[in-house]
Design an enzyme around this catalytic site. Structure first.
Site, PDB file in Angstrom:
ATOM      1  N   HIS A 273       0.857  -1.187   0.000  1.00 29.42           N
ATOM      2  CA  HIS A 273       0.000   0.000   0.000  1.00 29.42           C
ATOM      3  C   HIS A 273       0.892   1.235   0.000  1.00 29.42           C
ATOM      4  O   HIS A 273       1.938   1.252   0.666  1.00 29.42           O
ATOM      5  CB  HIS A 273      -0.906   0.014   1.246  1.00 29.42           C
ATOM      6  CG  HIS A 273      -2.015   1.006   1.169  1.00 29.42           C
ATOM      7  ND1 HIS A 273      -1.847   2.331   1.504  1.00 29.42           N
ATOM      8  CD2 HIS A 273      -3.313   0.882   0.764  1.00 29.42           C
ATOM      9  CE1 HIS A 273      -2.984   2.983   1.322  1.00 29.42           C
ATOM     10  NE2 HIS A 273      -3.888   2.129   0.880  1.00 29.42           N
ATOM     11  N   GLU A 326      -7.674  -4.972  -0.408  1.00 27.50           N
ATOM     12  CA  GLU A 326      -8.222  -5.730  -1.526  1.00 27.50           C
ATOM     13  C   GLU A 326      -8.105  -7.245  -1.332  1.00 27.50           C
ATOM     14  O   GLU A 326      -8.953  -7.999  -1.811  1.00 27.50           O
ATOM     15  CB  GLU A 326      -7.521  -5.336  -2.835  1.00 27.50           C
ATOM     16  CG  GLU A 326      -7.960  -3.993  -3.394  1.00 27.50           C
ATOM     17  CD  GLU A 326      -7.164  -2.845  -2.801  1.00 27.50           C
ATOM     18  OE1 GLU A 326      -6.196  -3.123  -2.059  1.00 27.50           O
ATOM     19  OE2 GLU A 326      -7.507  -1.678  -3.063  1.00 27.50           O
TER      20      GLU A 326
END
Length: 388
Positions: A273, A326
């Site tokens: 991320h 996700e």
């Protein structure tokens, strides 16, 4: 090369505006080094675990968590806005057919723009705060109806009309499947929806604010945000994370598959991320939800996560890389019966509330967002050659 006469006023910033503060906000923040993010003054994860989607929607748009009575009134107010006007409903089959290859999210861009025109949305620059808020509520309430209708039409099924007696999350699943969902799946999806309402100045949120700064109407601002979200580097990753699990196939293949990808420099979808340098708190929460469902798919995902982190620690020492939202979002949505082509649209059904809050905040600032670029092309001016 000539010198730009305004060069003295230019400020160099990192690529992608990484780490650049562009405005102040009261909506929320992401503290990546701590693995923490919040909506206004509350932990976003704690909100997901303790409050309803409608309560958090109220918090983002109105600035405070509602009490029981006000919360029920707000839920009823937004539920009454779910049904689409006839002018939009009648053209949805054509939109679904035209966007069959691109999917419901692409069709929703067109339908949302039409909704704004039918409802007479006016530029936010020209209307007061109450009208702006009403426009965002109407648009956000309609998004799940648009998405599920376009999906079902694309599958050769009739759209399911929304029900006002169901919560936002339950109604979304109901319109998607045609059956009232059980409480466990409803709550799991609600957890996901709340956890993804807002997340700092990501690409789609920033897009919405840039468009808002021009004074455009709410539908235009939201359509731009949807366009940004549709990119695979932003909102398209949950289904790709499941594709990773499918590609690995079985537990005995995990180590070899991961090593090959890491050594080749390939990106492993569902990991990493740009903000978090610790475990993504959204991923932690969704992993716990998935484990409450249980089953071989969940056990496999947990083992993939474990081995990816171990192999990365071995091959890329010092590089922090954990699962992002996700990875387990895909697992949870699959467990709740959502088809993969609806993963990113479901993300949009949550994020539309965060975009709305950012639109309302940005609309209070009359300064247009207008950065500059440094020209690095051929020397100018050059005499224009005559046509041969």
């Amino acid at each position: 090369m000539s010198v730009n006469r305004s060069a003295a006023t230019l400020v160099d910033v990192p690529r992608g505006l990484a780490g650049v503060v562009v405005t102040d906000t009261e909506i929320g923040d992401v503290r990546g080094l701590e693995g923490f993010y919040h909506y206004r003054q509350y932990s976003a994860v704690e909100l997901a675990q303790t409050r309803s989607f409608e309560d958090v929607w109220h918090l983002l748009v109105h600035g405070e968590l509602p009490g029981a009575e006000r919360g029920a009134a707000f839920a009823a107010e937004t539920a009454a806005l779910r049904r689409l006007p006839d002018e939009v409903r009648t053209v949805l089959p054509a939109i679904a057919a035209a966007s069959a290859r691109s999917g419901p999210l692409a069709g929703m861009r067109t339908a949302l723009s039409l909704l704004g025109a039918v409802k007479g949305f006016r530029p936010v620059y020209d209307i007061d705060a109450d009208r702006r808020r009403r426009d965002t509520l109407l648009a956000a309430a309609a998004v799940p109806t648009l998405l599920t209708a376009l999906y079902r039409l694309g599958q050769g099924l009739e759209p399911v009309e929304p029900r006002e007696d169901l919560s936002y999350a339950a109604n979304y699943l109901y319109m998607l499947t045609g059956s009232e969902p059980d409480p466990q799946r409803t709550r799991a999806i609600e957890h996901y929806l709340i956890s993804t309402i807002d997340h700092g100045f990501n690409a789609s949120t920033f897009t919405a604010r840039v468009i808002t700064s021009t004074g455009a109407d709410v539908a235009a601002c939201l359509v731009g945000a949807v366009g940004a979200l549709s990119g695979p580097l932003h909102g398209g990753a949950p289904s790709r994370a499941l594709d990773t699990l499918d590609a690995i196939g079985t537990p005995d293949r995990i180590a070899a598959w991961i090593r090959e990808r890491v050594l080749a420099g390939d990106r492993i979808m569902g990991f990493g991320h740009p903000i978090y340098r610790t475990e993504d708190p959204r991923s932690r929460m969704l992993r716990e939800i998935a484990q409450r469902f249980g089953g071989a798919r969940v056990d496999f995902a947990v083992e993939v996560e474990r081995q990816v982190e171990a192999i990365l620690a071995e091959l890329k020492p010092g590089r922090e890389l954990h699962t992002n939202v996700e990875f387990y979002a895909g697992v949870v949505m699959e467990l709740c019966g959502l088809p993969r082509e609806m993963f990113t649209p479901t993300f949009a059904a949550a994020r539309v509330v965060g975009w709305s809050a950012n639109i309302l905040e940005q609309a209070e600032d009359s300064k247009i967002i207008r950065p500059v670029a440094r020209y690095v092309g051929p020397e100018a001016p050059v005499v224009v050659p005559k046509a041969a």
